[in-house]
Design an enzyme around this catalytic site. Structure first.
Site, PDB file in Angstrom:
ATOM      1  N   ASP A   1       0.918  -1.042   0.108  1.00  0.00           N
ATOM      2  CA  ASP A   1      -0.437   0.343  -0.157  1.00  0.00           C
ATOM      3  C   ASP A   1       0.427   1.502  -0.039  1.00  0.00           C
ATOM      4  OD1 ASP A   1      -1.767  -1.936  -0.026  1.00  0.00           O
ATOM      5  OD2 ASP A   1      -2.624  -1.386   2.892  1.00  0.00           O
TER       6      ASP A   1
ATOM      7  N   LYS B   1      -7.118  -4.171  -2.653  1.00  0.00           N
ATOM      8  CA  LYS B   1      -7.940  -4.964  -1.582  1.00  0.00           C
ATOM      9  C   LYS B   1      -8.256  -3.965  -0.534  1.00  0.00           C
ATOM     10  CE  LYS B   1      -3.773  -4.273   1.206  1.00  0.00           C
ATOM     11  NZ  LYS B   1      -4.325  -3.823   2.294  1.00  0.00           N
TER      12      LYS B   1
ATOM     13  N   CYS C   1      -1.434  -2.410   8.005  1.00  0.00           N
ATOM     14  CA  CYS C   1      -2.244  -3.366   6.512  1.00  0.00           C
ATOM     15  C   CYS C   1      -0.666  -3.931   7.058  1.00  0.00           C
ATOM     16  CB  CYS C   1      -2.316  -2.019   5.582  1.00  0.00           C
ATOM     17  SG  CYS C   1      -3.874  -2.121   5.133  1.00  0.00           S
TER      18      CYS C   1
END
Length: 189
Positions: free
Chosen positions: A23, A85, A118
């Site tokens: 990310d 996601k 995350c």
């Protein structure tokens, strides 16, 4: 006398390792501590992985709202394998899990943001799935440093191995006799 080729199982082996970049997206750039430093370190890891033929995987958290992976990273990877996601953990995405299994690698180098969200949840799920997971601490970050510090401790206490960019790259390289040594040496100067 012990054999010279026996290595400790916690050392990275390029034939067993893959690099996971979690990310690192444009929308986070202005909000993450040391964003430029972690970007520099992730790019160095990518360049080493490319040279040493270590697979690279990218994830993007809700790219429709947060944008895609930053251009510095995308430009460093020949053919990026990107998994979008909405779940915080990459392991909650079936296509990611299937791809990771297909690589037949047992070690994952975890990098990215945010370390307490995350990265933390992905690392825990990777550990639960039996992957030896190395957290590259100078290639992860959060909006607040306290969250990074706490997440590193939690991931380590759960079984993740703490590493750094230079340490990981040199473990993958293994020896200065390797033909890639000069190239790698320039990455970590």
């Amino acid at each position: 006398m012990p054999k010279a080729n026996i290595r400790h199982p916690n050392l990275l082996q390029r034939e067993n390792a893959c690099l996971l970049i979690i990310d690192v997206q444009e929308r986070f750039r202005a909000h993450i501590e040391n964003f430029e430093l972690i970007t520099k370190n992730i790019v160095a890891l990518i360049q080493a992985a490319n040279k040493l033929q270590v697979p690279i995987i990218l994830s993007e958290q809700y790219p429709e709202g947060l944008g895609s992976t930053i251009k510095e990273i995308l430009l460093a990877i020949d053919k990026p394998e990107v998994f979008a996601k909405k779940a915080f953990s990459c392991c909650q995405v079936e296509s990611f899990v299937k791809h990771l299994k297909g690589l037949k690698r047992t070690q994952v180098l975890a990098t990215g943001i945010e370390s307490h969200v995350c990265v933390n949840q992905t690392v825990h799920d990777l550990l639960k799935r039996g992957y030896q997971t190395h957290i590259v601490v100078d290639a992860i970050s959060s909006r607040k440093n306290i969250n990074k510090e706490i997440s590193i401790k939690k991931m380590h206490d759960s079984g993740a191995i703490v590493s750094s960019t230079e340490m990981a790259i040199l473990e993958l390289l293994k020896t200065s006799d390797n033909e890639a040594f000069k190239y790698i040496q320039n990455l970590i100067k």
